[in-house]
Design a protein around this motif. Structure first.
Motif, PDB file in Angstrom:
ATOM      1  N   GLY A   1       3.168  10.062 -10.612  1.00  0.00           N
ATOM      2  CA  GLY A   1       2.085  10.045 -11.579  1.00  0.00           C
ATOM      3  C   GLY A   1       1.557   8.670 -11.950  1.00  0.00           C
ATOM      4  O   GLY A   1       0.765   8.527 -12.885  1.00  0.00           O
TER       5      GLY A   1
ATOM      6  N   MET B   1       2.306   7.179  -6.783  1.00  0.00           N
ATOM      7  CA  MET B   1       1.464   8.262  -7.293  1.00  0.00           C
ATOM      8  C   MET B   1       2.231   9.576  -7.365  1.00  0.00           C
ATOM      9  O   MET B   1       1.886  10.476  -8.135  1.00  0.00           O
ATOM     10  CB  MET B   1       0.221   8.415  -6.426  1.00  0.00           C
ATOM     11  CG  MET B   1      -0.665   7.172  -6.477  1.00  0.00           C
ATOM     12  SD  MET B   1      -2.151   7.377  -5.495  1.00  0.00           S
ATOM     13  CE  MET B   1      -3.076   8.517  -6.508  1.00  0.00           C
TER      14      MET B   1
ATOM     15  N   LEU C   1      -0.890   6.203 -11.322  1.00  0.00           N
ATOM     16  CA  LEU C   1      -2.137   5.959 -10.594  1.00  0.00           C
ATOM     17  C   LEU C   1      -2.321   4.466 -10.345  1.00  0.00           C
ATOM     18  O   LEU C   1      -1.858   3.648 -11.138  1.00  0.00           O
ATOM     19  CB  LEU C   1      -3.324   6.495 -11.415  1.00  0.00           C
ATOM     20  CG  LEU C   1      -3.280   7.995 -11.654  1.00  0.00           C
ATOM     21  CD1 LEU C   1      -4.543   8.422 -12.410  1.00  0.00           C
ATOM     22  CD2 LEU C   1      -3.192   8.731 -10.333  1.00  0.00           C
ATOM     23  N   PRO C   2      -2.967   4.130  -9.261  1.00  0.00           N
ATOM     24  CA  PRO C   2      -3.225   2.704  -8.983  1.00  0.00           C
ATOM     25  C   PRO C   2      -4.204   2.189 -10.027  1.00  0.00           C
ATOM     26  O   PRO C   2      -4.962   2.960 -10.618  1.00  0.00           O
ATOM     27  CB  PRO C   2      -3.864   2.724  -7.604  1.00  0.00           C
ATOM     28  CG  PRO C   2      -4.401   4.105  -7.438  1.00  0.00           C
ATOM     29  CD  PRO C   2      -3.535   5.007  -8.242  1.00  0.00           C
TER      30      PRO C   2
ATOM     31  N   ASP D   1       2.540   1.639  -3.420  1.00  0.00           N
ATOM     32  CA  ASP D   1       1.571   2.079  -4.422  1.00  0.00           C
ATOM     33  C   ASP D   1       1.216   3.553  -4.236  1.00  0.00           C
ATOM     34  O   ASP D   1       1.094   4.301  -5.210  1.00  0.00           O
ATOM     35  CB  ASP D   1       0.301   1.219  -4.344  1.00  0.00           C
ATOM     36  CG  ASP D   1       0.536  -0.164  -4.936  1.00  0.00           C
ATOM     37  OD1 ASP D   1       1.461  -0.290  -5.781  1.00  0.00           O
ATOM     38  OD2 ASP D   1      -0.166  -1.111  -4.552  1.00  0.00           O
ATOM     39  N   THR D   2       1.052   3.928  -3.000  1.00  0.00           N
ATOM     40  CA  THR D   2       0.738   5.328  -2.732  1.00  0.00           C
ATOM     41  C   THR D   2       1.882   6.235  -3.188  1.00  0.00           C
ATOM     42  O   THR D   2       1.662   7.271  -3.826  1.00  0.00           O
ATOM     43  CB  THR D   2       0.452   5.533  -1.237  1.00  0.00           C
ATOM     44  OG1 THR D   2      -0.694   4.759  -0.890  1.00  0.00           O
ATOM     45  CG2 THR D   2       0.199   7.003  -0.930  1.00  0.00           C
ATOM     46  N   LEU D   3       3.090   5.818  -2.878  1.00  0.00           N
ATOM     47  CA  LEU D   3       4.229   6.676  -3.224  1.00  0.00           C
ATOM     48  C   LEU D   3       4.457   6.741  -4.736  1.00  0.00           C
ATOM     49  O   LEU D   3       4.969   7.740  -5.259  1.00  0.00           O
ATOM     50  CB  LEU D   3       5.489   6.208  -2.493  1.00  0.00           C
ATOM     51  CG  LEU D   3       5.435   6.406  -0.979  1.00  0.00           C
ATOM     52  CD1 LEU D   3       6.708   5.908  -0.308  1.00  0.00           C
ATOM     53  CD2 LEU D   3       5.211   7.882  -0.636  1.00  0.00           C
TER      54      LEU D   3
ATOM     55  N   GLU E   1       0.814  -1.200   0.000  1.00  0.00           N
ATOM     56  CA  GLU E   1       0.000   0.000   0.000  1.00  0.00           C
ATOM     57  C   GLU E   1       0.854   1.259   0.000  1.00  0.00           C
ATOM     58  O   GLU E   1       0.581   2.222  -0.717  1.00  0.00           O
ATOM     59  CB  GLU E   1      -0.894   0.013   1.235  1.00  0.00           C
ATOM     60  CG  GLU E   1      -2.362  -0.080   0.904  1.00  0.00           C
ATOM     61  CD  GLU E   1      -3.197  -0.022   2.166  1.00  0.00           C
ATOM     62  OE1 GLU E   1      -4.409  -0.149   2.068  1.00  0.00           O
ATOM     63  OE2 GLU E   1      -2.635   0.160   3.278  1.00  0.00           O
TER      64      GLU E   1
END
Lengths: 198, 198, 198, 198
Positions: free
Chosen positions: C194, C191, C196-197, C187-189, C184
């Motif tokens: 750029g 972003m 996107l999940p 995946d967040t980082l 998680e």
DNA sequence: AATGAATGAGGTTTCATTCAT
DNA sequence: GATGAATGAAACCTCATTCAT
């Protein structure tokens, strides 16, 4: 200062002394801070200084109060029966007060604290008075031949020293258990004046 | 660590304990600061923490040392004579040590301080050993009929409590004067086991 | 000094640095005393001063070591796959090391400690090297259009700041639970560049 | 206690808390001694204990105050515009406060200090309230489809972690330079909710 | 009379640092 | 090279005492 004001001051002083005596009796001199005393009275530390110049002064006065109250109660015991019976009652009551009310009080008397010079005389007088309650009975018993002692002074001292430890020995005991312990202590101490147990 | 170094450390610890025991014995636990102990040893406060983790730890160890030394000396007394003679010698020697060397030491034992849990067992053992020196003689005397007691425990407790006050009674006395006081005290305490004075 | 001696000294220094890095990484700089470091190495505090002039100096060197080892491990990750895949692996591995091995290490880098002037350059170089591992991938991704950023620097900084908190977020998690948390976070980082999940 | 006096006490406590919050915010909890706090207030250490029972207690209260003030200011931001605009304003203002006023404050929240049990609940509540300011906007944006996230929690955590480093990144910058840095930071963090830069 | 506030000395404890051996 | 010992500054905390109001 008017009489009324003076009386009021006297009453206030008594209240403070009672509270202080209880605390000192429970936890010893060093174990109590002026904050503690003030707290119990619901006043602030500073107020105490209005009545007593220092902790030492308060301590001395409180101890004197405590000692005198104690003596009062011992003097109020019935003056009947043989010297043995009366001494026994005295030893039990003294020990009971120590155990139940002022577990640390006797340390105050036994520890060699240097009290402020101004009060030393009064402390001494208080102790003398307390001592005499026991002394007159012991001397009477010795005079009538009911008691035998090596010396009255050593006997009295040993009694007091022993009773000062009663709180430690009896801590935790209550009811019949406590009564037994007090009986045993009194009987043992009676031997100091030559009264053997049955 | 080499043996030599370890021995040296042991000696240093002994020096500290001796100094501390003396001070605690003179003024009680609360009455002595680590600064005091350090001063007597001519070191700084911090150094003490090299050997002991806290004041409590130093206190426990010092008291244990003091108690054990004391017991050692009592055990070294000659084991000859009747139970009465031996008990008398014990009472006198114990009182003399209290008076001459550790005027405040007995407060350490009598006051109900809570020692750190780790050391409680050792303190207890030290006390048990000390107690036994007196107890064996009293029990022997009771067994042979030489002594009479209400109970062995109360008798022993009263003796110890009384002896703990010896410093207060004898403070200032020396020489023959002191000897007389010790005699009187011992004779009085012998009454606790039913030995009347001649 | 002979080569042999010098090499030995070097090895010893490495041992010390490893131990110190572990401890500083676990508990932070202030949370570790030289005593702690010495204890882990089974030597005495004094010895450390033979190799390092002060705690600061040891701290600097240890942190440098820790940082370089960390970078080594990140550089050892397989260089295959898209920039996204490689950055993701990097973020996860970095976070895992932080969580599992050096929960307090990143505070060392983030807190604005003033390190001794002599070592500042080397600390800086270590940080630059560490930073570059991430930077090259991000720049590559930006160049190929795989990544979008406001600025490379802010993106990298935010990643590092966030990863430094991973130990706090993941403390207590293990196994699959931990893996999920790391996923998680990564995946967040992603972003931040750029991605996107799904 | 009279109302007037109570209010005065309250003001004094506020003064102390403000001074303490500033210092803790500048140098962290461990980095500030009670002496430091007292010095800034031109009183002696002891006085602080008249208001707070321990450093921990003062620390907790100061941090709570600081956190609540901080949240107050964020809540005072205009509630107009899109979620993106409002989140951006929030991120900028939060970072600006961190940079300009409490450069070390965020360490206080991020470092895993164990606060006294009595205060843990209040600290937690303060953090929850602070967190919610951001959370409601993020959740709103997610609900309306304006934001995309892997998870709300990781996104919020990353934002806070990154903003806590703002003082380090922006130290030394002022004026337009600072504004640019804050803009860049905010824009970068908006990517965490899927808002790509233009 | 009483209070809230402040003080300052003294206590225990920690720890980086030094040094003789 | 390394050690045990000691130091001294600084930290937190307590409490008897003072004092303006």
């Amino acid at each position: 200062m008017s009489d009324r004001v003076e009386r009021k001051r006297g009453r206030r002083i008594q209240e403070i002394l009672t509270a202080a005596a209880e605390l000192f009796g429970e936890r010893g001199y060093e174990g109590v801070s002026l904050e503690d005393v003030a707290d119990r009275l619901d006043v602030t530390k500073g107020s105490l200084y209005y009545y007593f110049a220092s902790k030492d002064e308060l301590g001395t006065a409180a101890i004197e109060t405590l000692g005198n109250d104690w003596t009062d109660r011992l003097e109020a015991l019935p003056a009947e029966g043989s010297a043995t019976e009366r001494l026994r009652a005295l030893l039990r009551e003294h020990s009971r007060i120590a155990v139940c009310e002022y577990p640390a009080a006797l340390r105050l008397f036994l520890a060699p604290r240097e009290w402020p010079a101004e009060h030393r005389a009064r402390i001494k007088e208080m102790r003398r008075r307390h001592d005499r309650v026991f002394r007159v009975i012991v001397e009477e018993g010795v005079a009538t031949g009911e008691f035998t002692v090596t010396g009255v002074d050593p006997a009295l001292r040993c009694m007091h020293a022993a009773m000062s430890q009663a709180p430690a020995w009896c801590s935790g005991r209550t009811g019949a258990d406590l009564e037994t312990a007090l009986d045993e202590l009194a009987d043992t101490l009676l031997m100091l004046v030559g009264r053997l147990p049955r």
